[in-house]
Motif scaffolding. Structure first.
Motif, PDB file in Angstrom:
ATOM      1  N   LEU A   1       0.825  -1.213   0.000  1.00  0.00           N
ATOM      2  CA  LEU A   1       0.000   0.000   0.000  1.00  0.00           C
ATOM      3  C   LEU A   1       0.858   1.262   0.000  1.00  0.00           C
ATOM      4  O   LEU A   1       0.540   2.238  -0.688  1.00  0.00           O
ATOM      5  CB  LEU A   1      -0.938  -0.003   1.215  1.00  0.00           C
ATOM      6  CG  LEU A   1      -2.050  -1.045   1.185  1.00  0.00           C
ATOM      7  CD1 LEU A   1      -2.779  -1.084   2.525  1.00  0.00           C
ATOM      8  CD2 LEU A   1      -3.013  -0.776   0.046  1.00  0.00           C
ATOM      9  N   ASP A   2       1.958   1.252   0.748  1.00  0.00           N
ATOM     10  CA  ASP A   2       2.863   2.408   0.774  1.00  0.00           C
ATOM     11  C   ASP A   2       3.475   2.650  -0.601  1.00  0.00           C
ATOM     12  O   ASP A   2       3.547   3.792  -1.069  1.00  0.00           O
ATOM     13  CB  ASP A   2       3.982   2.209   1.805  1.00  0.00           C
ATOM     14  CG  ASP A   2       3.481   2.224   3.241  1.00  0.00           C
ATOM     15  OD1 ASP A   2       2.317   2.648   3.471  1.00  0.00           O
ATOM     16  OD2 ASP A   2       4.249   1.803   4.128  1.00  0.00           O
ATOM     17  N   LEU A   3       3.900   1.576  -1.267  1.00  0.00           N
ATOM     18  CA  LEU A   3       4.480   1.714  -2.599  1.00  0.00           C
ATOM     19  C   LEU A   3       3.430   2.198  -3.597  1.00  0.00           C
ATOM     20  O   LEU A   3       3.703   3.090  -4.414  1.00  0.00           O
ATOM     21  CB  LEU A   3       5.074   0.382  -3.054  1.00  0.00           C
ATOM     22  CG  LEU A   3       5.732   0.371  -4.428  1.00  0.00           C
ATOM     23  CD1 LEU A   3       6.863   1.389  -4.508  1.00  0.00           C
ATOM     24  CD2 LEU A   3       6.238  -1.027  -4.752  1.00  0.00           C
ATOM     25  N   ALA A   4       2.229   1.647  -3.528  1.00  0.00           N
ATOM     26  CA  ALA A   4       1.150   2.073  -4.428  1.00  0.00           C
ATOM     27  C   ALA A   4       0.826   3.541  -4.223  1.00  0.00           C
ATOM     28  O   ALA A   4       0.614   4.285  -5.182  1.00  0.00           O
ATOM     29  CB  ALA A   4      -0.101   1.215  -4.199  1.00  0.00           C
ATOM     30  N   SER A   5       0.812   3.992  -2.990  1.00  0.00           N
ATOM     31  CA  SER A   5       0.535   5.390  -2.685  1.00  0.00           C
ATOM     32  C   SER A   5       1.615   6.298  -3.259  1.00  0.00           C
ATOM     33  O   SER A   5       1.327   7.358  -3.820  1.00  0.00           O
ATOM     34  CB  SER A   5       0.435   5.568  -1.173  1.00  0.00           C
ATOM     35  OG  SER A   5       0.207   6.918  -0.855  1.00  0.00           O
ATOM     36  N   LYS A   6       2.858   5.866  -3.127  1.00  0.00           N
ATOM     37  CA  LYS A   6       3.968   6.658  -3.676  1.00  0.00           C
ATOM     38  C   LYS A   6       3.854   6.775  -5.198  1.00  0.00           C
ATOM     39  O   LYS A   6       3.997   7.859  -5.756  1.00  0.00           O
ATOM     40  CB  LYS A   6       5.295   6.005  -3.293  1.00  0.00           C
ATOM     41  CG  LYS A   6       6.496   6.776  -3.742  1.00  0.00           C
ATOM     42  CD  LYS A   6       7.771   6.131  -3.218  1.00  0.00           C
ATOM     43  CE  LYS A   6       8.973   6.982  -3.594  1.00  0.00           C
ATOM     44  NZ  LYS A   6      10.216   6.446  -3.033  1.00  0.00           N
ATOM     45  N   ILE A   7       3.601   5.648  -5.863  1.00  0.00           N
ATOM     46  CA  ILE A   7       3.465   5.656  -7.325  1.00  0.00           C
ATOM     47  C   ILE A   7       2.272   6.510  -7.742  1.00  0.00           C
ATOM     48  O   ILE A   7       2.347   7.281  -8.705  1.00  0.00           O
ATOM     49  CB  ILE A   7       3.338   4.220  -7.866  1.00  0.00           C
ATOM     50  CG1 ILE A   7       4.650   3.465  -7.646  1.00  0.00           C
ATOM     51  CG2 ILE A   7       2.953   4.216  -9.346  1.00  0.00           C
ATOM     52  CD1 ILE A   7       4.564   1.964  -7.888  1.00  0.00           C
ATOM     53  N   ALA A   8       1.157   6.399  -7.016  1.00  0.00           N
ATOM     54  CA  ALA A   8      -0.043   7.173  -7.339  1.00  0.00           C
ATOM     55  C   ALA A   8       0.195   8.673  -7.193  1.00  0.00           C
ATOM     56  O   ALA A   8      -0.503   9.475  -7.810  1.00  0.00           O
ATOM     57  CB  ALA A   8      -1.206   6.739  -6.452  1.00  0.00           C
ATOM     58  N   GLY A   9       1.203   9.060  -6.416  1.00  0.00           N
ATOM     59  CA  GLY A   9       1.515  10.472  -6.232  1.00  0.00           C
ATOM     60  C   GLY A   9       2.220  11.101  -7.427  1.00  0.00           C
ATOM     61  O   GLY A   9       2.321  12.328  -7.519  1.00  0.00           O
ATOM     62  N   PHE A  10       2.715  10.280  -8.337  1.00  0.00           N
ATOM     63  CA  PHE A  10       3.372  10.799  -9.534  1.00  0.00           C
ATOM     64  C   PHE A  10       2.340  11.008 -10.631  1.00  0.00           C
ATOM     65  O   PHE A  10       1.251  10.445 -10.605  1.00  0.00           O
ATOM     66  CB  PHE A  10       4.448   9.829 -10.028  1.00  0.00           C
ATOM     67  CG  PHE A  10       5.563   9.619  -9.051  1.00  0.00           C
ATOM     68  CD1 PHE A  10       6.314  10.690  -8.584  1.00  0.00           C
ATOM     69  CD2 PHE A  10       5.875   8.360  -8.584  1.00  0.00           C
ATOM     70  CE1 PHE A  10       7.349  10.509  -7.685  1.00  0.00           C
ATOM     71  CE2 PHE A  10       6.900   8.165  -7.683  1.00  0.00           C
ATOM     72  CZ  PHE A  10       7.646   9.239  -7.237  1.00  0.00           C
ATOM     73  N   GLY A  11       2.693  11.792 -11.616  1.00  0.00           N
ATOM     74  CA  GLY A  11       1.789  12.024 -12.736  1.00  0.00           C
ATOM     75  C   GLY A  11       1.570  10.751 -13.541  1.00  0.00           C
ATOM     76  O   GLY A  11       2.480   9.941 -13.704  1.00  0.00           O
ATOM     77  N   GLN A  12       0.349  10.601 -14.032  1.00  0.00           N
ATOM     78  CA  GLN A  12      -0.007   9.399 -14.782  1.00  0.00           C
ATOM     79  C   GLN A  12       0.890   9.213 -16.001  1.00  0.00           C
ATOM     80  O   GLN A  12       1.328   8.106 -16.296  1.00  0.00           O
ATOM     81  CB  GLN A  12      -1.472   9.464 -15.213  1.00  0.00           C
ATOM     82  CG  GLN A  12      -1.928   8.229 -15.974  1.00  0.00           C
ATOM     83  CD  GLN A  12      -3.380   8.316 -16.408  1.00  0.00           C
ATOM     84  OE1 GLN A  12      -4.072   9.264 -16.096  1.00  0.00           O
ATOM     85  NE2 GLN A  12      -3.838   7.318 -17.108  1.00  0.00           N
ATOM     86  N   LEU A  13       1.187  10.297 -16.715  1.00  0.00           N
ATOM     87  CA  LEU A  13       2.025  10.180 -17.912  1.00  0.00           C
ATOM     88  C   LEU A  13       3.443   9.750 -17.556  1.00  0.00           C
ATOM     89  O   LEU A  13       4.072   8.979 -18.287  1.00  0.00           O
ATOM     90  CB  LEU A  13       2.051  11.501 -18.684  1.00  0.00           C
ATOM     91  CG  LEU A  13       0.736  11.880 -19.370  1.00  0.00           C
ATOM     92  CD1 LEU A  13       0.868  13.240 -20.042  1.00  0.00           C
ATOM     93  CD2 LEU A  13       0.345  10.816 -20.379  1.00  0.00           C
ATOM     94  N   ALA A  14       3.970  10.247 -16.433  1.00  0.00           N
ATOM     95  CA  ALA A  14       5.315   9.866 -16.013  1.00  0.00           C
ATOM     96  C   ALA A  14       5.373   8.377 -15.671  1.00  0.00           C
ATOM     97  O   ALA A  14       6.322   7.682 -16.049  1.00  0.00           O
ATOM     98  CB  ALA A  14       5.745  10.700 -14.812  1.00  0.00           C
ATOM     99  N   VAL A  15       4.369   7.880 -14.967  1.00  0.00           N
ATOM    100  CA  VAL A  15       4.332   6.459 -14.607  1.00  0.00           C
ATOM    101  C   VAL A  15       4.195   5.615 -15.863  1.00  0.00           C
ATOM    102  O   VAL A  15       4.906   4.612 -16.038  1.00  0.00           O
ATOM    103  CB  VAL A  15       3.180   6.169 -13.613  1.00  0.00           C
ATOM    104  CG1 VAL A  15       3.032   4.672 -13.368  1.00  0.00           C
ATOM    105  CG2 VAL A  15       3.418   6.907 -12.300  1.00  0.00           C
TER     106      VAL A  15
END
Length: 85
Positions: free
Chosen positions: A43-57
């Motif tokens: 959940l912590d990793l998912a939250s971190k990734i979700a904090g970045f812009g969708q295009l960047a991910v």
């Protein structure tokens, strides 16, 4: 090469050391649910990734995928595997 030719299994520590896994999360037995640390880490990793812009991910994922599937060796291996019975 050894793993491919022998089919030897490997553990989580080996996978992390070889770069197959980015991290290993140890479980702890706490009052009935031993998976709490694993779930919390996910959940912590998912939250971190979700904090970045969708295009960047999306661009990051595409770059990693292109690196693995864009290799001539990977393409040749896949083509050979497709012709096997």
């Amino acid at each position: 090469m050894e793993l491919v030719l022998t089919g030897r299994h490997f553990n989580a520590d080996e996978a992390e050391r070889w770069g197959v896994a980015s991290r290993v999360v140890r479980t702890e037995k706490k009052e009935g649910d031993e998976h709490i640390p694993v779930v919390q880490e996910a959940l912590d990793l998912a939250s971190k990734i979700a904090g970045f812009g969708q295009l960047a991910v999306q661009a990051g994922k595409e770059a990693v995928n292109a690196g693995t599937t864009g290799s001539p060796l990977v393409r040749r291996s896949a083509a050979r595997a497709a012709t096997l019975p």
